[in-house]
Design a protein around this motif. Structure first.
Motif, PDB file in Angstrom:
ATOM      1  N   ARG A 205      42.620  35.760  49.474  1.00  0.00           N
ATOM      2  CA  ARG A 205      43.044  35.185  48.202  1.00  0.00           C
ATOM      3  C   ARG A 205      43.881  36.167  47.388  1.00  0.00           C
ATOM      4  NH1 ARG A 205      39.230  32.991  43.312  1.00  0.00           N
ATOM      5  NH2 ARG A 205      38.759  35.234  43.288  1.00  0.00           N
ATOM      6  N   ASP A 206      43.681  37.464  47.619  1.00  0.00           N
ATOM      7  CA  ASP A 206      44.499  38.475  46.947  1.00  0.00           C
ATOM      8  C   ASP A 206      45.994  38.219  47.104  1.00  0.00           C
ATOM      9  OD1 ASP A 206      42.315  39.861  46.054  1.00  0.00           O
ATOM     10  OD2 ASP A 206      42.600  41.618  47.327  1.00  0.00           O
ATOM     11  N   TRP A 208      47.719  35.742  46.758  1.00  0.00           N
ATOM     12  CA  TRP A 208      48.284  34.855  45.739  1.00  0.00           C
ATOM     13  C   TRP A 208      48.020  35.378  44.317  1.00  0.00           C
ATOM     14  CZ3 TRP A 208      46.897  33.243  50.509  1.00  0.00           C
ATOM     15  CH2 TRP A 208      47.767  32.395  51.187  1.00  0.00           C
ATOM     16  N   LEU A 209      47.552  36.609  44.207  1.00  0.00           N
ATOM     17  CA  LEU A 209      47.247  37.195  42.904  1.00  0.00           C
ATOM     18  C   LEU A 209      48.230  38.314  42.574  1.00  0.00           C
ATOM     19  CD1 LEU A 209      43.360  37.544  43.215  1.00  0.00           C
ATOM     20  CD2 LEU A 209      44.620  35.726  42.032  1.00  0.00           C
ATOM     21  N   GLU A 213      45.388  42.406  39.905  1.00  0.00           N
ATOM     22  CA  GLU A 213      44.167  41.598  39.969  1.00  0.00           C
ATOM     23  C   GLU A 213      43.526  41.608  41.358  1.00  0.00           C
ATOM     24  OE1 GLU A 213      44.647  37.647  38.451  1.00  0.00           O
ATOM     25  OE2 GLU A 213      45.829  38.315  36.720  1.00  0.00           O
ATOM     26  N   MET A 214      44.147  42.290  42.307  1.00  0.00           N
ATOM     27  CA  MET A 214      43.630  42.310  43.669  1.00  0.00           C
ATOM     28  C   MET A 214      42.406  43.208  43.773  1.00  0.00           C
ATOM     29  SD  MET A 214      47.068  42.452  46.012  1.00  0.00           S
ATOM     30  CE  MET A 214      48.294  41.139  45.967  1.00  0.00           C
ATOM     31  N   TYR A 230      52.188  35.599  45.748  1.00  0.00           N
ATOM     32  CA  TYR A 230      52.316  35.492  44.291  1.00  0.00           C
ATOM     33  C   TYR A 230      53.786  35.517  43.887  1.00  0.00           C
ATOM     34  CZ  TYR A 230      51.970  36.765  39.344  1.00  0.00           C
ATOM     35  OH  TYR A 230      52.113  36.801  37.979  1.00  0.00           O
ATOM     36  N   SER A 237      50.203  27.036  48.814  1.00  0.00           N
ATOM     37  CA  SER A 237      49.229  27.806  48.038  1.00  0.00           C
ATOM     38  C   SER A 237      48.052  28.236  48.904  1.00  0.00           C
ATOM     39  CB  SER A 237      48.716  26.964  46.868  1.00  0.00           C
ATOM     40  OG  SER A 237      47.927  25.876  47.358  1.00  0.00           O
ATOM     41  N   TYR A 238      47.224  29.100  48.342  1.00  0.00           N
ATOM     42  CA  TYR A 238      45.981  29.476  49.026  1.00  0.00           C
ATOM     43  C   TYR A 238      45.149  28.236  49.325  1.00  0.00           C
ATOM     44  CZ  TYR A 238      41.284  31.348  49.712  1.00  0.00           C
ATOM     45  OH  TYR A 238      40.023  31.616  50.214  1.00  0.00           O
ATOM     46  N   TRP A 267      36.344  36.241  49.484  1.00  0.00           N
ATOM     47  CA  TRP A 267      36.070  36.471  48.062  1.00  0.00           C
ATOM     48  C   TRP A 267      34.802  35.785  47.575  1.00  0.00           C
ATOM     49  CZ3 TRP A 267      36.174  32.212  44.676  1.00  0.00           C
ATOM     50  CH2 TRP A 267      36.624  31.014  45.241  1.00  0.00           C
TER      51      TRP A 267
END
Length: 388
Positions: A205-206, A208-209, A213-214, A230, A237-238, A267
């Protein structure tokens, strides 16, 4: 220690170590030496405790247990990694990818076949398929023919990579997702023949951040902005990636499937548990170990309960890549230390340091759980038996 074994060190604490009692010690020691031949004749032999009788393993048991690493990439003919695996009692699966960078797919498979010929007792390999010919009408037939040839050459599983969902596009420019109807024919072939599928679908998920924020991937995505989603909101998308993978499993409930990297759900143990509950034939490898350590740092009891609850669905792996530029001694030391450190995290409650967060205690999982995660689950998933 065997009950009938007479050990001199068990007698010493009962004797006062003074000059006047030294004669008693000498006499007792002589008696013990006299009894040794008799004890040997009656089968009183020293041995280590039976490892199967232990409720928990220790760090010292690392070299007494056969283990399996389900996620390895060998990109060289050099065998130094395999030599270390043998020394550390590791069997492994070498995985071939259809990557748009690095060593081409056909070369990866050539390395896998070479090592399988020389080390058939230590390894297996997973093949893959190319998508550069995706828009050709005979893609399904050509791909299945390629897989059959690979199985004849020793492959026992198939890898589907993140290029499906993140790179591949159809003739009209749309992204091809893993639940695409044309891929269904391929998955039906695998399911009907009980051929294991390893799926690297999407990314952590990182991806897309924003970098700040990772959790653990700032270095990789900072160096590879082309893969930092991102920065590319026009890509799926994720949630698109996870939904496509879930839909694939819904359509193929009998597919023998392992989600690489905790199924890209690293996550959240809750989200991962939902998928394991929904798809009984889904397993995951635990290659994103830093995330598991972070879960342990935040809530050790909850993480430990997750491992125990899903002990039949978790498979040990490291995602280690062995490349031609690696220095043999450094690579062997690095993988040995990684294997040993992760063994300590899973089998002991020793304090460990998680960089950037702080100290945590290892999970100290029961022996039967460790046996499953480190060998039995891989054996069942890949349908192999240990070769002697």
């Amino acid at each position: 220690m065997p009950k009938k074994r007479m050990e001199f060190k068990a007698i010493i604490p009962e004797i006062t170590m003074s000059i006047r009692n030294q004669k008693k010690i000498v006499l007792l020691f002589a008696l013990w030496l006299t009894l040794l031949p008799i004890m040997a004749q009656k089968g009183y032999q020293a041995k280590l405790p039976d490892i199967k009788e232990k409720a928990y393993y220790t760090l010292e048991d690392f070299n007494r247990v056969d283990k399996f690493d389900v996620h390895i990439h060998i990109n060289t003919v050099q065998p130094y990694f395999i030599h270390q695996a043998i020394k550390d009692r590791f069997f492994f699966l070498d995985i071939v990818d259809d990557r748009p960078f690095g060593v081409p797919m056909d070369e990866q498979q050539a390395f896998a076949k070479f090592h399988l010929t020389n080390f058939p007792n230590q390894m297996n390999f997973a093949t893959t398929f190319k998508v550069s010919n995706w828009n050709q009408k005979d893609w399904v037939a050509t791909t299945i023919a390629h897989l059959k040839k690979s199985f004849a050459q020793g492959a026992i599983a198939v890898k589907i990579w993140k290029n499906i969902g993140m790179d591949l596009r159809s003739e009209n420019g749309d992204f091809v997702m893993v639940d695409h109807p044309r891929i269904d024919s391929l998955l039906t072939f695998l399911s009907d023949n009980d051929i294991p599928l390893l799926g690297h679908n999407g990314e952590p998920r990182d991806c897309w951040l924003p970098l700040e924020e990772m959790t653990f991937n700032q270095g990789y995505y900072g160096a590879h902005p082309e893969y930092h989603m991102y920065l590319h909101p026009e890509y799926p998308s994720y949630e698109d990636q996870i939904n496509a993978r879930d839909n694939m499993l819904k359509k193929h409930p009998n597919l023998n499937f392992m989600g690489a990297h905790l199924g890209s759900l690293e996550w959240s143990l809750e989200e991962l548990a939902k998928r394991l509950d929904a798809y009984p034939k889904m397993r995951v490898d635990i290659t994103r170990m830093p995330n598991l350590k972070l879960h342990t740092f935040n809530d050790r009891q909850k993480t430990r309960e997750f491992f125990i609850t899903y002990q039949d669905r978790l498979i040990y792996g490291t995602d280690t890549a062995i490349n031609p530029m690696d220095k043999p001694a450094e690579l062997k030391d690095r993988i040995h230390q990684k294997w040993l450190d992760e063994w300590a995290f899973l089998v002991t409650d020793r304090p460990l340091e998680l960089k950037g967060y702080g100290q945590l205690k290892g999970l100290k999982l029961p022996r039967e759980v460790i046996d499953k995660i480190y060998f039995e689950n891989a054996s069942r998933f890949l349908v192999f038996t240990k070769k002697e």
